[in-house]
Structure formats: C-alpha cells, structure tokens
Design an enzyme around this catalytic site. Structure first.
Site, PDB file in Angstrom:
ATOM      1  N   LYS A 191      -8.459 -44.733   5.014  1.00 41.46           N
ATOM      2  CA  LYS A 191      -7.579 -45.773   5.561  1.00 41.46           C
ATOM      3  C   LYS A 191      -8.472 -46.873   6.128  1.00 41.46           C
ATOM      4  O   LYS A 191      -9.028 -46.746   7.213  1.00 41.46           O
ATOM      5  CB  LYS A 191      -6.659 -45.228   6.651  1.00 41.46           C
ATOM      6  CG  LYS A 191      -5.557 -46.248   6.971  1.00 41.46           C
ATOM      7  CD  LYS A 191      -5.245 -46.373   8.425  1.00 41.46           C
ATOM      8  CE  LYS A 191      -6.185 -47.151   9.258  1.00 41.46           C
ATOM      9  NZ  LYS A 191      -6.297 -48.591   9.007  1.00 41.46           N
ATOM     10  N   GLU A 267     -17.700 -42.222  15.352  1.00 39.94           N
ATOM     11  CA  GLU A 267     -18.682 -43.302  15.544  1.00 39.94           C
ATOM     12  C   GLU A 267     -17.970 -44.367  16.360  1.00 39.94           C
ATOM     13  O   GLU A 267     -17.169 -45.129  15.832  1.00 39.94           O
ATOM     14  CB  GLU A 267     -19.130 -43.870  14.197  1.00 39.94           C
ATOM     15  CG  GLU A 267     -19.885 -42.893  13.308  1.00 39.94           C
ATOM     16  CD  GLU A 267     -21.282 -42.568  13.819  1.00 39.94           C
ATOM     17  OE1 GLU A 267     -21.766 -43.247  14.752  1.00 39.94           O
ATOM     18  OE2 GLU A 267     -21.890 -41.616  13.303  1.00 39.94           O
ATOM     19  N   CYS A 301     -21.232 -52.578  16.656  1.00 40.67           N
ATOM     20  CA  CYS A 301     -21.334 -51.565  17.721  1.00 40.67           C
ATOM     21  C   CYS A 301     -22.761 -51.496  18.244  1.00 40.67           C
ATOM     22  O   CYS A 301     -22.991 -51.073  19.370  1.00 40.67           O
ATOM     23  CB  CYS A 301     -20.912 -50.214  17.167  1.00 40.67           C
ATOM     24  SG  CYS A 301     -21.812 -49.786  15.675  1.00 40.67           S
ATOM     25  N   GLU A 398     -17.662 -53.801  25.687  1.00 43.52           N
ATOM     26  CA  GLU A 398     -18.212 -54.355  24.450  1.00 43.52           C
ATOM     27  C   GLU A 398     -17.747 -55.799  24.304  1.00 43.52           C
ATOM     28  O   GLU A 398     -16.539 -56.055  24.365  1.00 43.52           O
ATOM     29  CB  GLU A 398     -17.655 -53.564  23.264  1.00 43.52           C
ATOM     30  CG  GLU A 398     -18.582 -52.557  22.721  1.00 43.52           C
ATOM     31  CD  GLU A 398     -18.064 -51.985  21.416  1.00 43.52           C
ATOM     32  OE1 GLU A 398     -16.871 -51.696  21.292  1.00 43.52           O
ATOM     33  OE2 GLU A 398     -18.901 -51.801  20.525  1.00 43.52           O
TER      34      GLU A 398
HETATM   35  P1  NAP Z   1     -10.243 -49.967  16.273  1.00 47.48           P
HETATM   36  O1  NAP Z   1      -9.202 -50.874  16.789  1.00 47.48           O
HETATM   37  O2  NAP Z   1     -10.485 -48.696  16.989  1.00 47.48           O
HETATM   38  O3  NAP Z   1      -9.815 -49.665  14.758  1.00 47.48           O
HETATM   39  C1  NAP Z   1     -10.603 -48.889  13.909  1.00 47.48           C
HETATM   40  C2  NAP Z   1      -9.717 -48.276  12.846  1.00 47.48           C
HETATM   41  O4  NAP Z   1      -8.771 -47.412  13.471  1.00 47.48           O
HETATM   42  C3  NAP Z   1      -8.892 -49.294  12.049  1.00 47.48           C
HETATM   43  O5  NAP Z   1      -8.792 -48.831  10.732  1.00 47.48           O
HETATM   44  C4  NAP Z   1      -7.551 -49.226  12.762  1.00 47.48           C
HETATM   45  O6  NAP Z   1      -6.470 -49.620  11.965  1.00 47.48           O
HETATM   46  C5  NAP Z   1      -7.470 -47.752  13.067  1.00 47.48           C
HETATM   47  N1  NAP Z   1      -6.528 -47.423  14.120  1.00 47.48           N
HETATM   48  C6  NAP Z   1      -6.196 -48.154  15.208  1.00 47.48           C
HETATM   49  N2  NAP Z   1      -5.297 -47.462  15.956  1.00 47.48           N
HETATM   50  C7  NAP Z   1      -5.084 -46.280  15.324  1.00 47.48           C
HETATM   51  C8  NAP Z   1      -4.282 -45.134  15.604  1.00 47.48           C
HETATM   52  N3  NAP Z   1      -3.515 -45.063  16.687  1.00 47.48           N
HETATM   53  N4  NAP Z   1      -4.314 -44.092  14.736  1.00 47.48           N
HETATM   54  C9  NAP Z   1      -5.082 -44.142  13.644  1.00 47.48           C
HETATM   55  N5  NAP Z   1      -5.872 -45.192  13.330  1.00 47.48           N
HETATM   56  C10 NAP Z   1      -5.883 -46.247  14.168  1.00 47.48           C
HETATM   57  O7  NAP Z   1     -11.643 -50.670  16.148  1.00 47.48           O
HETATM   58  P2  NAP Z   1     -11.982 -52.051  15.418  1.00 47.48           P
HETATM   59  O8  NAP Z   1     -11.555 -53.144  16.318  1.00 47.48           O
HETATM   60  O9  NAP Z   1     -11.494 -52.055  14.011  1.00 47.48           O
HETATM   61  O10 NAP Z   1     -13.570 -51.961  15.321  1.00 47.48           O
HETATM   62  C11 NAP Z   1     -14.382 -52.300  16.362  1.00 47.48           C
HETATM   63  C12 NAP Z   1     -14.845 -51.054  17.096  1.00 47.48           C
HETATM   64  O11 NAP Z   1     -15.517 -50.190  16.194  1.00 47.48           O
HETATM   65  C13 NAP Z   1     -15.851 -51.366  18.168  1.00 47.48           C
HETATM   66  O12 NAP Z   1     -15.570 -50.623  19.326  1.00 47.48           O
HETATM   67  C14 NAP Z   1     -17.173 -50.921  17.551  1.00 47.48           C
HETATM   68  O13 NAP Z   1     -18.160 -50.571  18.484  1.00 47.48           O
HETATM   69  C15 NAP Z   1     -16.737 -49.745  16.753  1.00 47.48           C
HETATM   70  N6  NAP Z   1     -17.713 -49.454  15.700  1.00 47.48           N
HETATM   71  C16 NAP Z   1     -18.515 -48.368  15.867  1.00 47.48           C
HETATM   72  C17 NAP Z   1     -19.473 -48.083  14.904  1.00 47.48           C
HETATM   73  C18 NAP Z   1     -20.361 -46.898  15.046  1.00 47.48           C
HETATM   74  O14 NAP Z   1     -20.939 -46.493  14.042  1.00 47.48           O
HETATM   75  N7  NAP Z   1     -20.516 -46.316  16.232  1.00 47.48           N
HETATM   76  C19 NAP Z   1     -19.603 -48.906  13.777  1.00 47.48           C
HETATM   77  C20 NAP Z   1     -18.774 -50.017  13.651  1.00 47.48           C
HETATM   78  C21 NAP Z   1     -17.817 -50.272  14.623  1.00 47.48           C
HETATM   79  P3  NAP Z   1      -5.927 -51.142  12.049  1.00 47.48           P
HETATM   80  O15 NAP Z   1      -6.922 -51.926  11.329  1.00 47.48           O
HETATM   81  O16 NAP Z   1      -4.623 -51.115  11.395  1.00 47.48           O
HETATM   82  O17 NAP Z   1      -5.855 -51.489  13.509  1.00 47.48           O
END
Ligand code: NAP
Length: 497
Positions: A191, A267, A301, A398
């Site tokens: 997804k 992650e 991240c 962040e």
């Molecule tokens: P996010 O809002 O947590 O969303 C990540 C994914 O989760 C998206 O596909 C999102 O779908 C989905 N999602 C959101 N709510 C959900 C729920 N209740 N149930 C299931 N899936 C759900 O994060 P983001 O804004 O896309 O990405 C930024 C974050 O990712 C930052 O905190 C960054 O640090 C972290 N990140 C971490 C790494 C690592 O390797 N540690 C790498 C890259 C990014 P939708 O798109 O539909 O909202």
C-alpha cells in the site's frame, strides 16, 4: 526520453503519465476499484492533477491478500536462483528506465531530477543486492553438546507480508521491502502513500515484465489507508507487517498487530543531531550539513534536524552554511537549475512554517529565509535559525523541510547529552578530526546509524534502521533478508543410537 542526460520536455511528461497503468495490481491483473473509486495524484510544484488512479476499497484490500495467500506456497517452493534472476532482471529494467522513474518521482513528489536519479540508483540497488543474497540463505547442522542428537536449523519464508510506505522516497522505500521479500520467498501486498502511488504502479509493471509470478506482488493505492489495511492486519493469513512512516502511525499499527502477534518491522521518524566539533574540517562539515539537511528538500527521516555546533566555531560555521543554502535555487524539479523543489503538500508546508514561527517567538534568530513562497506550488525558502533555545519545539519534532536550526555546545559530554535528549534514535552525524572522539561518539550516541565525517549513511549494503521510537528491525545489508525469514529448528535422533 532518448538519452539519460536529456532534460524532459512537457511532451515527455505527458507521454510518460499517459503510458502508466492506473488500476490496482491484484493477482497479476490490473483492475478498477470494486466501487469505481479513484484518487487524484497532484504535482506539488503546480498543484495540478497528474493522473487519476483507482483507489482500493476494503474489499479490494482483501482480494489482494487472497492473491498473496494463494501464491505463497508455490512461490516459497521456487528455486533461489529463479528468484535471484527475477530480481536481477528487475534491477536491469529499472536502470534501463531510470529516466522514467526519475521523472515520475519528481512529478509526484517534487524533488529535483538529479536527486530523483540518485534515488533510482539507490532504489534499484536493493533489487541487485538482494538478488545476490537470494542464493546465500543459510542454516546450520550441528551435533548436540551431549553427542546424542543432531540439530538442524533452517530458514523458511515468513509468508504473506503487508507493506505500507511513505511518500518521501517513492521507489526506494518500496524496493527496500519488496526485494528482500522476493529473495526470501514471501508474497506481498504493497500500500503506497496516497500522495505518490504512480512510482509503485510503474515498479509493479516492471517486476511483472521481469518474470515475477502473478500474486507475488499486489499493489493497492488507496485514499482510505486505515480502513483498507486494518482488516488485513487482523487476518491470520498475514504473517508480517513492514511499515515506513511516522512514529505516530507506527505506534498505532504495532498496537493493531498485537492482536495476532504479527511480526513487525517499523522504520519510523527521526530527529537526527549533526554535531560539529571545533577540531572538524569546517569545509567538510558544511558539505555534510548541506547533504544531511537539504537532501530530499529536508523531507527525509535521516535529515539533520538539530545542528549542534561547538560554540567557538559556531559563527564561522553558520556564515558558511547560510552562504551555501542561499545559493540553492528553488524551482520545479524538472528545471535544470532546480536545487530544491516544493514540499509535498500544503499541510507539510504549514507545519514547517509553524515550527519556524514558534521558534522565532521563543527567541531563535533568523539568519536566512523563514517564509513560504507564494504559489502555485508548495515551495518554502531554505531557512537557517540560530540561537535556538533548547526547549524549542523545532529541536524536538521532525521538521521535514529545508530548515536548519543551529544551537551550540561547549564540551563533548554536553554534546552527547543534547544529542541523546530525544525519544528518537534513527541516525546521528558528527564532524571531528579526532578519531578517538569519533569512536567514543559511535559508542555513546543512542542511534541505529552514525555518520562519522559524512552527511549521508544510506547504503543498500548496510543495515538501515533505528532504536528507541525510531523503530524496530533493519532494512538492507545482510540483516535485511532476516526480516522475511523464520528460523525453524529440527531435532534429529542420534543416527548411531
Ligand atoms: P505517515 O503519515 O505515517 O504515512 C506513511 C504511510 O502510512 C502512508 O502510506 C500512509 O497512507 C499510511 N497510513 C497513514 N495512516 C495509516 C493508518 N491509520 N493505517 C494504515 N496506514 C496508514 O508518514 P508520511 O508522512 O507518509 O512519511 C513521513 C514519515 O515517514 C516521517 O516521520 C519520516 O521520518 C518517516 N520515514 C521513516 C523512514 C525510515 O526508514 N525510518 C524512511 C522514510 C520516512 P496515506 O498516504 O494514505 O496517508
């Protein structure tokens, strides 16, 4: 596009977008959503619609898991070499279409083309790295210490896996999960983020053309992430959840996964400190800070979230960093002079601006930037803040934008205490010419990854991941495939008894 170095024209963009599959990819077929729903993918530099694609319903999500579960046993029985060769072909196919993947990521996510090309090289490398690991999945055979039995330890694929990925690295965050799962013999449902699903659809097409059997990979973009994935996480056929995204959502998914004690890899978010000591090579420290801060427009991240500089060199370091950040041209990522693109959406830009405004109210000083750029597009000026008070929210959350907050320290102990004063523990960076200090920091910083005199640590051959609330598990390196393997022990009676 004809050559790798050619800059894309608007006609190239249209041709690529029109050629993309726009359905859900389930059981090797492209199909519409069960209720005909669609979602629009937006160009963050123009705010216009790039493509409208199918948006999965919970029924489609379940169909994707059905396909993955049905394909699992045949896929687990394939020869490692067969899986390796599919991965190798996919690596070559992604590299052959590097311009298309790069342009697509720039269009849906915003980063400059040169950075998207960098992500294609990085993302494709997971396919090659894990193709090489496929044939080396091991085990062991030993004699029990009392000599009376034999112990066989084997590795088995975990089974059907669900991947949920973020928008900031649309290709690499997918291949970092898909490649080791293919290598291990797992089937999967992906997804992707609703903001950047197009790259995943092209990747699915390339993997299918590279010989991946139907049902092994299923891709279900949706605008209803929670309602589509929650039933899968509670379904006993699912054996693994791998998530990359925010700590907030990750925490919720871990709670949901507890229901059936599902294996999870997480992650999550970061709050990376970048330490500059007075004995550092300042040119290298500024280069490293630029990379750690502005790569991906700060939307990473691993981005340096807190720049901590020894007080005696803080003015000199700040002057040089401001000069460098000022020279970065803000422009649509397809423009040849673009060094920094837009933020991904309006909400992200609002949050970045709130953090800047709050820290100025709390006493920080503005050395550069500090404002959104009037539209269209979600551009934000490269920004440097100095004298940031230690209590400021910008040092705790962040930022996910091109904003560099600088604070100072006086001793190594103080630097370490400041660096560790966060619930996150993904990565830290330090610049020093003193090797012993570097090794002391490697042992005392509470992180999963540490960059010594470098502003970038990501490498497919290295284990990527965090400690504390930055996550669980590792991706890439020798460790990455273990996330998709179960250890099974077989006790064998004494063959001589
Ligand atoms: P996010 O809002 O947590 O969303 C990540 C994914 O989760 C998206 O596909 C999102 O779908 C989905 N999602 C959101 N709510 C959900 C729920 N209740 N149930 C299931 N899936 C759900 O994060 P983001 O804004 O896309 O990405 C930024 C974050 O990712 C930052 O905190 C960054 O640090 C972290 N990140 C971490 C790494 C690592 O390797 N540690 C790498 C890259 C990014 P939708 O798109 O539909 O909202």
């Amino acid at each position: 596009m004809s050559t790798e170095s050619a800059w894309p024209a608007p006609a190239d963009e249209r041709r690529l977008l029109d050629s993309l599959p726009t359905g859900l990819f389930i059981g090797g077929q492209w199909r519409e959503a069960a209720d005909g729903s669609t979602l629009d993918v937006i160009d963050p530099s123009t705010e216009s619609v790039l493509r409208s694609i199918a948006s999965a319903t919970p029924e489609d999500g379940m169909a994707a898991l059905d396909a993955a579960a049905d394909a699992q046993s045949a896929w687990a029985a394939t020869a490692p070499r067969q899986r390796a060769e599919i991965l190798r072909s996919a690596f070559e196919a992604v590299v052959a279409r590097a311009d298309d993947f790069a342009l697509l990521m720039t269009l849906e996510m915003g980063k400059p083309l040169a950075e998207s090309r960098g992500e294609v090289a990085y993302g494709a490398e997971f396919l090659r790295w894990f193709s090489e690991e496929t044939a080396r999945i091991g085990g062991r055979f030993t004699t029990a210490p009392d000599g009376k039995s034999r112990l066989l330890v084997m590795k088995r694929p975990v089974g059907p896996s669900l991947f949920i990925t973020p928008w900031n690295f649309p290709l690499a965050m997918a291949t970092r999960k898909i490649a080791p799962a293919i290598a291990a013999g797992c089937t999967m449902v992906l997804k992707p983020a609703a903001l950047t699903p197009l790259t995943s659809l092209l990747l699915a097409q390339v993997l299918q053309q590279s010989g991946l059997p139907d049902g092994v990979l299923n891709v279900i973009p949706t605008s209803s992430a929670g309602s589509v994935t929650a039933p899968l996480i509670r379904d006993p056929r699912l054996r693994k959840l791998s998530f990359t995204g925010s700590t907030e959502v990750g925490r919720q998914l871990i709670a949901d996964a507890a229901h059936q004690v599902l294996r999870v890899s997480m992650e999550l978010g970061g709050n990376a400190p970048l330490l500059v000591f007075a004995d550092a090579d300042l040119d290298k420290a500024v280069d490293g800070a630029m990379l750690a801060k502005l790569r991906n427009g700060g939307e990473a991240c691993t981005a340096a979230n807190r720049i901590l500089v020894e007080a005696s060199v803080a003015d000199e370091f700040t002057t040089r960093l401001v000069e460098r950040m000022r020279s970065h041209t803000l422009a649509r990522g397809t423009e040849p002079d673009s060094r920094i693109g837009p933020l991904v959406d309006a909400d992200t830009r609002t949050k970045v601006h709130e953090l800047v405004t709050e820290s100025l109210a709390e006493g920080a000083k503005l050395a550069l930037g500090g404002k959104p750029v009037p539209g269209p597009g979600y551009f934000y000026e490269p920004t440097v803040l100095t004298d940031v008070p230690r209590s400021a929210a910008i040092l705790k959350e962040e930022i996910f934008g091109p904003v560099a907050p600088i604070a100072t320290f006086s001793t190594e102990d103080e630097a370490v205490a400041l660096a560790n004063d966060t619930e996150f523990g993904l990565v830290a960076y330090a610049f020093t010419r003193d090797l012993n200090r570097g090794l002391r920091l490697a042992e005392s910083l509470e992180v999963g990854m540490f960059g010594l005199n470098t502003g970038i640590v990501s490498n497919p051959a290295a284990p990527f991941g965090g400690v504390k609330q930055s996550g669980l598990g590792r991706e890439g390196g020798l460790e990455g495939i273990e996330e998709y393997l179960e250890t099974r022990y077989v006790g064998i009676a004494d063959p001589w008894g």
